[in-house]
Design a protein around this motif. Structure first.
Motif: not given
Lengths: 285, 536
Positions: B340-348
């Motif tokens: 679930i944290i992945l989308p936040y960790a990806m460079p936006s």
């Protein structure tokens, strides 16, 4: 009975978690799928992998027209310089705001906060004009150079970093520097000998956040750097799918993965610190 | 014996560093002045004086900490912002970008000409001036015109660079009474009319020739082969009155105080280019009174509010839901959490571009997935249909932001003392009641500042709109300047930077409006979080 209880207490949780994980993973899965396809197009005929090919990675890494490593290098150098220097400079201001007593402190903090609220995108053209003028007498740091971009980033990072660092610094106990002051240390000595060593983990986290923020910056970099070899990775990869290279989704996907993996790994391994940084000062009850 | 103590090393390091900074700035200042950029040069000089003063004296110890950051902040944030804000008081747009002297010079260079109505139209005979009457004709000299004013019975010879009055007694006339020759006397050249075939031969030369006239700024041009008319620059400038006169229409153009010379009888008739002129509050007034500006602005403003509010609510709701779901130690919780944290960790920036591709109507994964579920092909125009594009923006932003709210909600949930909820359930409250009456209010109290700052962030979420939809879809046929997904900041960016119709003054006015809104929201948020209390 145990099963019913399990369904009531845990099963729905797994169900929701699965659904949300699907939502979170879907785009990431698609980008992985696209990157390992043979073609460069966006089209997916099947959601399951039908073949496996390094073609897109190959064209990304070995095509002389796509200076991927150059872009990556540019981004890393720019983001590193900006994050390290801006945190180093910002830490001094944050220390002063948090620890020193002087007239106009409250006004200073409020001014810092206010100036940050101006939509910076709109000050772009003024920055552009200034750096264009600088370029006429100092070509090394004017418009179109990475040096100039770094300077502009440094200025822009100041507000956020000072604010963020101040939040951290406020949470570092006062006792140590008070003890030092009693022993006759000057503010400079307290800063270098006591504060910086104490705050170094915090500084590292803010540096990381600043690094990611700079890495993600698009609009200034795209305005500033027109030469293909001086671009950052964000601008470079964006140009893959916006005409200049035709819609090169395959290499774009490959590039996004290569670019994102290191950042995601660092982020996940340091998430505890990062999160405490993002919420500093607010989730304290 | 220790020669250098730690303090001495620090002092030497300081002197070296400060001197280095001064040397670099000094070099920059020197080349700035040498290139004539006095403003930047003086700015650098002031910075150098400040640095020397602060670091080599004990005027202010806090300033020793602030100065480097302060200088950077002033140079690259404060100065551009002040410049932008001040532009709101200017008429500064495409067509009004120059300074007044530059614009004036360009207007005076205009090469439009018009016939001078106050000068007579002359009769014309074409021929050659060199050689004596009856001599062999020259191969191709300058065309010489015999110009006659029958009303005053005056005769003139004109070439491109000579205008001479011819006494009537030198002119010879045909049987019909028309002049057909001029006799040479002294400096007075002889003149001989074209043979009939020469008219066609020298037609091009004739069209290109401006014949000299004896009044300043005026010249003559042949109309056909028998009429000579007097021309002058169509627009003439009178520097005393600071006004232009159009000699064709008689209209007078005066400085309208808004960056243009405007027709004194028709204010909408202005000369281009104009210049940057101070118009004080005109741009702000236009925001509210000019329907072509205020109508798109209002709809964009409403969508910005809807976008920011909906984003915060959906991100928070989903984040909180996950936080509650994963509050209990269920199996594989760490795995769910990491995913679930992945989308936040990806460079936006990458994520936004990826979503842009996935929302493609024909090839995009989103339509493919929907088709797969529905069992037949479905084409949803995610990025070209206004309603769908708005939903898409909200969906993508939900994806980008819900992990952040999950993280802070789960942190906040842990901070709520277990005794409170336990006490409630002992008192007989159901799970739902406990959540509504105890957990949620406490949570809101803790998270409101973050919700507000998230609102302020999304209010200006330029990257998402710019990279995902570009503000579109735009009703190009309807001439709408605002796209369906344009939020204030992207709309303003378009106004300021779109090629051909840039209006920087108006954009600055709107950006001040945005600034006021965001500042009000943020200050409210800060008051809620009481951040500033500690400095009071």
């Amino acid at each position: 009975m145990i099963i019913i209880k399990w369904i009531k207490e845990s099963f729905w949780r797994h169900l929701v978690a699965w659904a949300v994980c699907f939502f979170a993973l879907f785009p990431l899965y698609m980008i992985v799928l696209t990157s390992f396809k043979k073609t460069t197009s966006l089209q997916v005929n099947s959601f399951l992998p039908t073949g496996f090919s390094w073609a897109n990675f190959n064209s990304l890494l070995n095509n002389p027209n796509i200076p991927y490593f150059r872009w990556m290098y540019n981004s890393v150098v720019i983001a590193t310089i900006v994050s390290v220097v801006s945190v180093f400079i910002g830490a001094a201001s944050a220390f002063a705001f948090s620890r020193l007593r002087f007239r106009g402190k409250k006004t200073g903090i409020q001014a810092l906060l206010l100036i940050q609220m101006f939509p910076s995108v709109l000050a772009l053209s003024a920055v552009y004009v200034i750096m264009d003028r600088v370029h006429t007498f100092a070509p090394a740091i004017g418009l179109g150079t990475q040096g100039g971009l770094i300077l502009v980033y440094l200025g822009g990072a100041m507000g956020v970093n000072i604010w963020l660092l101040k939040g951290f610094v406020d949470s570092i106990p006062l006792e140590l520097d008070e003890a030092a002051r009693v022993d006759g240390a000057s503010p400079m000595q307290i800063y270098w000998r006591i504060f910086l060593p104490l705050a170094s983990p915090v500084l590292a986290v803010v540096t990381l956040l600043s690094f990611i923020g700079t890495f993600n910056e698009y609009i200034l970099a795209s305005l500033f750097l027109s030469d293909i070899n001086s671009r950052t990775i964000a601008v470079g990869l964006q140009s893959f799918i916006s005409g200049e290279f035709e819609s090169n989704w395959g290499p774009f996907a490959a590039g996004s993965i290569l670019t994102s993996v290191p950042i995601v790994v660092v982020f996940l391994s340091l998430q505890r610190y990062i999160i405490s940084g993002l919420t500093a000062g607010s989730v304290k009850g | 014996m220790r020669i250098l103590s730690g303090i001495k090393i620090a002092v030497i390091a300081k002197i070296i560093l400060v001197s280095l900074a001064l040397a670099i700035l000094g070099l920059l200042m020197q080349s700035a002045f040498m290139n004539g950029d006095v403003q930047i040069g003086s700015f650098l000089a002031v910075a150098m004086v400040l640095i020397a003063l602060i670091y080599f004296t004990k005027i202010s110890i806090p300033m020793k900490f602030f100065l480097p950051g302060l200088l950077l902040l002033i140079t690259f944030v404060v100065v551009p912002v002040v410049y932008t804000v001040s532009m709101a008081a200017y008429q500064y747009k495409t067509g009004n970008k120059l300074s007044k002297p530059e614009a004036l010079a360009m207007l005076q260079k205009s090469d439009a000409f018009a016939q001078v109505p106050t000068e007579p139209r002359y009769d014309l005979k074409l021929g050659w001036c060199d050689g004596k009457y009856g001599d062999a004709k020259p191969v191709a000299g300058p065309i010489c015109a015999l110009v006659t004013d029958y009303t005053t019975d005056k005769y003139f010879l004109a070439t491109a660079d000579k205008f001479t009055v011819v006494p009537k007694n030198l002119v010879t006339f045909s049987k019909l009474g028309l002049p057909n020759g001029v006799t040479q006397t002294g400096a007075q050249p002889a003149w001989e009319e074209f043979y009939p075939d020469e008219y066609a031969t020298y037609d091009k030369l004739l069209n290109a020739t401006r014949f000299k006239y004896d009044k300043p700024g005026m010249f003559m041009k042949a109309e056909g082969y028998s009429v000579m008319a007097v021309y002058a620059a169509r627009i003439t400038y009178d520097s005393k009155a600071d006004a232009f006169t159009d000699i064709k229409t008689g209209a007078i153009y005066k400085d309208n105080g808004k960056g243009n010379y405007a027709n004194t009888k028709n204010a909408k008739d202005v000369m281009t280019p104009g210049w940057r002129a101070v118009v004080w509050f005109d741009n702000f007034v236009a925001l509210f009174t000019d329907p072509s500006i205020s109508q798109p602005l209002i709809s964009v403003f409403i969508w910005t509010l809807v976008f920011a509010t909906t984003t915060v609510i959906t991100q928070f709701a989903l984040g909180l839901l996950i936080a509650i779901v994963l509050q209990k130690k269920i199996k594989a919780r760490w795995l769910y959490r990491s995913i679930i944290i992945l989308p936040y960790a990806m460079p936006s920036i990458m994520s936004i571009l990826i979503w842009g591709g996935m929302l493609n109507t024909d090839f995009g994964a989103v339509n493919n997935l929907i088709s797969l579920i529905a069992g037949h092909k479905i084409h949803l125009n995610w990025l070209t249909d206004p309603t769908l594009a708005r939903s898409a923006v909200l969906l993508v932003n939900l994806w980008l932001g819900f992990p952040y709210f999950y993280l802070i909600s789960s942190g906040a949930l842990q901070a709520i003392p277990a005794e409170l909820t336990e006490a409630a359930s002992i008192d007989g409250a159901s799970g739902g009641q406990t959540f509504r009456r105890i957990t949620l209010p406490l949570l809101m109290q803790m998270l409101t500042p973050l919700l507000i700052s998230s609102f302020a962030f999304n209010f200006n979420n330029f990257n998402l709109i710019f990279l995902l939809t570009g503000g579109g879809p735009r009703d190009v046929l309807g001439g709408a300047s605002a796209g369906a997904t344009d939020i204030l900041i992207s709309y303003t960016y378009n106004i300021a930077f779109s090629k051909g119709t840039e209006n920087f003054g108006l954009a600055s006015a709107i950006s001040i409006l945005i600034f006021v809104v965001v500042a009000a929201i943020s200050l409210y948020g800060i008051r809620r979080s009481k951040v500033l209390e500690t400095f009071a």
